[in-house]
Each structure stands twice: as C-alpha cells, then as structure tokens.
Design a protein around this motif. Structure first.
Motif, short mmCIF file in Angstrom:
data_model
loop_
_atom_site.label_atom_id
_atom_site.label_comp_id
_atom_site.label_asym_id
_atom_site.label_seq_id
_atom_site.Cartn_x
_atom_site.Cartn_y
_atom_site.Cartn_z
N GLY A 1 0.81 -1.22 0.00
CA GLY A 1 0.00 0.00 0.00
C GLY A 1 0.85 1.27 0.00
N VAL A 2 1.92 1.24 0.80
CA VAL A 2 2.84 2.39 0.84
C VAL A 2 3.51 2.58 -0.51
CG1 VAL A 2 4.99 3.25 1.82
CG2 VAL A 2 3.26 2.27 3.32
N LEU A 3 3.93 1.46 -1.13
CA LEU A 3 4.57 1.52 -2.44
C LEU A 3 3.62 2.11 -3.48
CD1 LEU A 3 6.98 0.85 -4.27
CD2 LEU A 3 6.00 -1.44 -4.58
N GLU A 4 2.37 1.64 -3.43
CA GLU A 4 1.36 2.16 -4.36
C GLU A 4 1.15 3.66 -4.16
OE1 GLU A 4 -3.38 2.50 -4.70
OE2 GLU A 4 -2.61 0.76 -3.62
N SER A 5 1.06 4.10 -2.90
CA SER A 5 0.85 5.53 -2.61
C SER A 5 2.03 6.36 -3.08
CB SER A 5 0.64 5.73 -1.10
OG SER A 5 -0.50 5.05 -0.66
N TYR A 6 3.24 5.83 -2.88
CA TYR A 6 4.44 6.57 -3.28
C TYR A 6 4.48 6.76 -4.80
CZ TYR A 6 9.31 7.59 -4.33
OH TYR A 6 10.44 8.16 -4.83
N ILE A 7 4.24 5.65 -5.54
CA ILE A 7 4.28 5.74 -7.00
C ILE A 7 3.17 6.66 -7.50
CG2 ILE A 7 4.15 4.45 -9.17
CD1 ILE A 7 5.16 2.01 -7.65
N ASN A 8 1.99 6.52 -6.90
CA ASN A 8 0.85 7.37 -7.27
C ASN A 8 1.17 8.84 -7.07
OD1 ASN A 8 -1.63 6.88 -8.44
ND2 ASN A 8 -2.35 5.68 -6.71
N ALA A 9 1.73 9.16 -5.91
CA ALA A 9 2.07 10.56 -5.60
C ALA A 9 3.13 11.07 -6.57
CB ALA A 9 2.57 10.66 -4.16
N TRP A 10 4.12 10.23 -6.88
CA TRP A 10 5.18 10.64 -7.81
C TRP A 10 4.60 10.95 -9.18
CZ3 TRP A 10 7.27 9.15 -12.45
CH2 TRP A 10 8.52 9.67 -12.76
N ILE A 11 3.73 10.07 -9.68
CA ILE A 11 3.12 10.27 -11.00
C ILE A 11 2.29 11.54 -11.03
CG2 ILE A 11 1.47 9.34 -12.67
CD1 ILE A 11 2.27 6.55 -11.71
N SER A 12 1.42 11.70 -10.02
CA SER A 12 0.54 12.87 -10.00
C SER A 12 1.32 14.16 -9.91
CB SER A 12 -0.46 12.77 -8.84
OG SER A 12 0.21 12.71 -7.59
N GLN A 13 2.37 14.20 -9.11
CA GLN A 13 3.17 15.42 -8.98
C GLN A 13 3.95 15.72 -10.26
OE1 GLN A 13 2.97 17.67 -6.55
NE2 GLN A 13 1.37 16.32 -5.73
N ARG A 14 4.41 14.69 -10.95
CA ARG A 14 5.10 14.92 -12.22
C ARG A 14 4.14 15.45 -13.28
NH1 ARG A 14 10.02 16.06 -12.04
NH2 ARG A 14 9.91 15.88 -14.31
N ILE A 15 2.92 14.93 -13.30
CA ILE A 15 1.94 15.43 -14.26
C ILE A 15 1.56 16.87 -13.94
CG2 ILE A 15 -0.45 15.15 -15.05
CD1 ILE A 15 -0.05 12.15 -14.86
N ILE A 16 1.40 17.18 -12.65
CA ILE A 16 1.13 18.56 -12.25
C ILE A 16 2.28 19.46 -12.67
CG2 ILE A 16 0.94 20.09 -10.24
CD1 ILE A 16 -0.64 17.90 -8.87
#
Length: 613
Positions: free
Chosen positions: A99-114
């Motif tokens: 779950g932590v790994l998923e949240s980390y990757i998700n946050a990284w992707i969203s911040q890069r797109i932003i």
C-alpha cells in the motif's frame, strides 16, 4: 465501514451547476487526458500491479482467521495457532508495504503530471496577447494555474486509482466469498441495498446544507479579502468603518457557524443508525451460519468459514459504495480537465512569425499606414491613423482622455495588432518582426509604474540580467533616484513591497525610468511618464529623459506643455482620429482642438509652474 459522510454522502451528488455544465465525453477528450499519462505508462503499470497484489493479499488475513478458528482453536493446536498468527501478521505487513509503495508511485506520477501541466500552462499564458489579461479575471487565471491543475493530483491518485482498487477489491472479495460459501455470500450481499438507498435521501439534504454553508464561507472570505487588503484596510480606516465591518463579519460568521452545526447535526443520528445497519450483514451471516450448522447439521460449513465470511463482507461495503459514486467522480474529473483545456485552447493571435525579421531599427522611421483598431468590433476606437515619425525624432501625442493615445503606442510593440492598415519600423511591418527582437528594441515607461515584490536591484536587473553595479548606479543617477536608494539602510537591496507599495508614486516612476534606461532601447515610448512626479522631480527627470531621447526615435504622450514644446511635431488625437498635427505655434494658429486643450489644460499647468518659480 461508512466514511465520514456515511454511505452515499454529499460527495455522491452533483450540484445543479455541475449537471448543467456536465462535460461531453468524447474520444478526443479522453485521448487528450491520457496523453498526460502516456509518459508515465510504466509507473502506472506498477501502480495497477501493486493494487492487484494488495487486493489479493488483503484477502489472506480473513481467510487465515477462519483457519485459526477451525484448525488451531477448535483443534487445540498451539503450534499451528502460532504459525497462523505469524502468517496473518506477515500478510498484514506485506499488504501495508504494498500500500505504501502504491501511494508513493501514485504521488510521484501525480506530482510529475502537475509539474508538466503547470509548466505548459505558464508558458501558454506568458505568450497570450495583452488583451487576454485585460479581459480575463486575475482570480480565474490563478485558479486555473493552481487549484485546477493541483486538483489533477486527486484525479490521478484518487479517482483513477480508486476505481481500479475498488474493482479489484470487490472482484477478489466476491470470488473468495462464493468460494467459501455461496449461501453465506448471498446473505451478506442482500444487505447492501438496505444500506445505500435510504442514505441517498439523507445525503442530498446534507449536500444542500453543505452547499449553503460553502456559499456563506465564500462570502466571508470575500469580506476578509476586501477589508484586510492593503487598499481595503486603508479605506476602512479613512471612513472609520471598523465597527460596521466587524458587525458585518460577525453576522456572516454566525451564519457560517449555524449552517455548519446544522449540517453536522443532520447526519449524526443517521450515522448512528447506519452504523448499526452495517452490523446487520454480519449478524445475518452469523444467524444463517448457525442455522445451517445447528438446525441443518451442514458438515461443509464451519465456524471458521462463518468468521472469515463476516470479515470479508465488511471488506466489501466501502468499495461497493465508492463504485456507485463513480459517475460523480468521473464527471467532476472531466470538468476539471475541461476547465484546464479551455485555457490551453485559447488561441494566441499575436505570435512571432517563422523566421521573423530582425532589421536594424536605430534612428529608423516608424510609420502608421491608415491604421484602424478596436477592442470590440462593434465599437471602433481608432480609424485611419496615418502618420510617420522620422528616425531619431521625437513626436508628441495629445488629446482628450479616452481618445486612444495609449492604444496608438501599444500597437508598436504589438501588445495589440491592427485590424486594418499597418504599423512598420524601418519599412518592415511589425507583424513580420521576430517578436522578442521587436520588444527588445523598444523601451516603454507608462504612468502606472509596476514593480515586482523584491529588491530595488532585482527590479532594475529585469531590464538587463548581467548589468554591473556601475551600470545600475549610472542609470539611477540619470533618473535622479540613486541618492534616495543610498539613503535607505539596505541600499539597492531595499525591498519595494507588493507592487512597489513601500515607495511613493514618484520613486516608483523614477525606478521605472532607470530600468528603461538600463535597457538602452532604440525606440522610446513615454506614456505620461512624468505624471506621478512633482514639479521639482519632473524638472530633474525631464533633463534625463531629454538626454535619453537623443539619437532615439521617440513617441511621447504628454499632459505638460514643457514636454510638448520640445516635440518635433505634435499629433492631436480626438475620437480615434488624428484631427490636427504640426508644431506648437502652427496648432495654436489653427484655433482647433489643440488650442482648446492649451487653454483648458496646458496653459493652466504652465501658469502654476511659473508661480512656483
């Protein structure tokens, strides 16, 4: 388990405005959204894999619980109990790590797109024509840049991942439930509509109250912004309205508090009841399981199976509800992207042409050839403007307020483009120039001097990044602002404040003039550049401007006769047309518009200056 809104809470409803403005779903829109995700397809694949792993691993603690009951507790096997407990702990640990790994990757992707979208938006807005910024609300621009694009993070890490995660959880849980006992699974599932349907009605009521509360909160924010801003607080003080504004704030704040409390109370008892309803499913499973075991003597059903089924059915409720709200989440996500794309799709009409020209412009003619222009096609502003400023000469433009003087000079650096006719420099239409080169050759000082919130040095260096201290001081001395700067405790590092509010109007104006002097332009435009100066400051700066105009082609919009008299020619503008042109003496002799301006404005100012002397 229900969230803070209960099942089908306010987030499960669309406002009337959202329903009316619901974006149309097209392949083009979806493809455009996915284009921002495409560079990160590998990371998205990892997210989906971790979601599937998390959903599968999440089943194990419940299944292991059944084995603990059946095989370890009832079988009285202490060794197996310890092994199963360790297995349960291990699966929980793995589930949390995934779950932590998923949240980390998700946050990284969203911040890069932003990051990508903000860069794209800022670059796009930077190159929008000046007309865009005069017509668009500044608050809307900031909202698109910050709130809307930042909201994309919730779409990516929330809506998209949530849909995949909920589907994975529901599917894996249903498979596990029906594998263990299809009869108990049906008993648990039949409760779900009883939880959802009544909650929708209460949720609508709370959504309405929340909307009303948000409207009042917006009203309070508006009041705070207006009365506690620099200009607003000054106005309040000057009119002694502190008590009145305080009373108004208390009234609005009281309404916000009342609605918030009402909204919270409206769902309190309902949440209590619904909290009890969430236990109905497990109770029914216990009852059905007990009946099958006790009354029917079903040998295939065990206490462990019942226990595991209860644990799994509780795991099923939340994702089911989330999936029922997917239409709302999807609509709001599309609306967010649509608002952003609306800005991206605004066409920049003033662009640099391919292979734009860069002709020498020093001491070259500026020609207006039968120019027409208007902000609104239905309301003509400039009609048949036709004149030529010879290279190295200084022309003055005078006329009544609203006659179009500033608009005329704004056409030279292409802040706006003509509707017909042309503006040319050195025989080249300005629309054929390389846009950056054109504007680098032109220095403009307006009556509304704008300074960035930073130091004096930073504002000066905006004209020339690599300027030396000697160059800064030379420009400031010429603009008669160096002594003032050196008298400040921090000298050139003095903070000017937001929009330069820490400086007087005259000080800001002289800094603006120094900044243009540092730019060393080939063409100089002064739009009532000395209007914010007192007579003493104006006299000293006027000499500096005269030095600066030497050898440069200059156009001056002036309201003081002392400036106008130094012009090689005076253009008189009225009603968007040049009605007169000539020298001071020639225009006075014509007895027309200029004569009227001289009698009503210029002469009065001149007489006042002479009296002060």
């Amino acid at each position: 388990m229900p969230g803070p809104w209960g099942f089908g809470g306010p987030r499960g409803f669309l406002t009337d405005e959202e329903k009316q403005n619901m974006p149309k779903v097209t392949k083009q829109l979806l493809a455009r959204i996915l284009s921002y995700l495409k560079p990160y397809w590998f990371q998205f694949t990892l997210v989906f894999v971790t979601i599937l792993v998390s959903a599968a691993v999440g089943l194990l603690p419940s299944i292991i619980t059944g084995r603990i009951v059946d095989e370890a507790l009832i079988g009285k096997d202490m060794k197996l109990l310890i092994q199963l407990l360790l297995m349960a702990f291990a699966t929980l640990t793995v589930s949390q790590v995934v779950g932590v790994l998923e949240s980390y990757i998700n946050a990284w992707i969203s911040q890069r797109i932003i990051f990508d979208m903000k860069n794209q938006m800022y670059d796009h807005l930077q190159h929008m024509p000046h007309a865009f910024f005069t017509s668009e609300k500044q608050g809307d621009i900031i909202t698109r840049m910050n709130s809307d694009i930042s909201g994309v993070s919730n779409v990516i890490s929330g809506t998209l991942s949530s849909v995949v995660s909920n589907i994975a959880t529901v599917v894996t849980t249903l498979v596990a439930l029906f594998t263990m006992s299809w009869r108990l699974a049906l008993v648990g599932i039949v409760v779900i509509p009883l939880l959802i349907l009544p909650t929708k009605s209460v949720g609508k009521t709370r959504w309405k109250l929340l909307s009303e509360s948000q409207e009042k909160a917006d009203e309070m924010n508006q009041l705070v912004n207006e009365t506690l801003s620099v200009s607003g607080s000054m106005l309040v003080k000057l009119f002694a309205r502190e008590q009145k504004e305080y009373d108004r704030f208390v009234g609005v704040n009281e309404e916000v508090t009342r609605l918030a409390m009402k909204e919270q109370r409206s769902g309190k008892w309902f949440r209590v009841i619904m909290g009890m309803f969430t236990q109905v499913g497990p109770l029914l499973i216990y009852f059905a399981g007990g009946w099958f075991i006790i009354s029917r003597g079903d040998p295939n059903l065990t206490v462990g199976t019942i226990t595991a089924t209860v644990a799994l059915i509780n795991r099923l409720y939340r994702p089911v509800q989330s999936l029922l709200d997917i239409e709302v989440d999807f609509t709001r996500s599309l609306a967010l992207f649509t608002r952003i794309f609306d800005y991206f799709d605004m066409v920049n009409t003033i662009v640099s042409p391919p292979n734009g020209k860069k002709p020498p412009v020093a001491q070259r003619d500026i020609k207006f050839d039968h120019v027409a222009f208007s902000y609104d096609p239905a309301i003509p502003l400039l009609t048949d403007i036709d004149f030529t400023v010879p290279g190295g000469r200084m022309y003055a433009i005078v006329g009544p307020s609203g006659s179009g003087k500033s608009t005329v000079v704004n056409l030279i650096p292409r802040l706006y483009d003509v509707l017909s006719g042309s503006v040319s420099i050195a025989g080249v239409d300005v629309r054929q120039f390389d846009l950056s080169y054109l504007r680098s050759c032109i220095g403009v000082v307006t009556q509304d001097s704008y300074l960035f919130n930073g130091t004096i040095r930073e504002n000066l260096l905006y004209a020339k990044d690599n300027a030396t201290q000697e160059e800064l001081e030379a420009a400031c001395k010429t603009a008669n602002i160096h002594d003032f700067i050196m008298n400040q405790p921090d000298g050139y590092e003095t903070q000017v404040g937001n929009r330069g509010l820490k400086l007087s109007g005259g000080e800001k104006q002289r800094l603006s003039i120094a900044r243009v002097m540092l730019k060393d332009p080939k063409i100089l435009i002064l739009d009532e550049a000395t209007s914010a100066l007192d007579s003493i400051s104006e006299n000293s700066i006027q000499q500096a401007l005269e030095v600066m105009m030497q050898g440069r082609t200059s156009i001056v919009i002036a309201h003081r006769l002392s400036t106008i008299l130094k012009a090689d020619k005076i253009l008189v503008l009225k009603g968007g047309q040049i009605v007169e042109q000539g020298t001071h003496e020639e225009l006075l002799g014509q007895g027309g518009v200029y004569r009227e301006l001289y009698e009503t404005q210029f002469r009065t100012v001149l007489d006042m200056e002479q009296e002060k002397k």
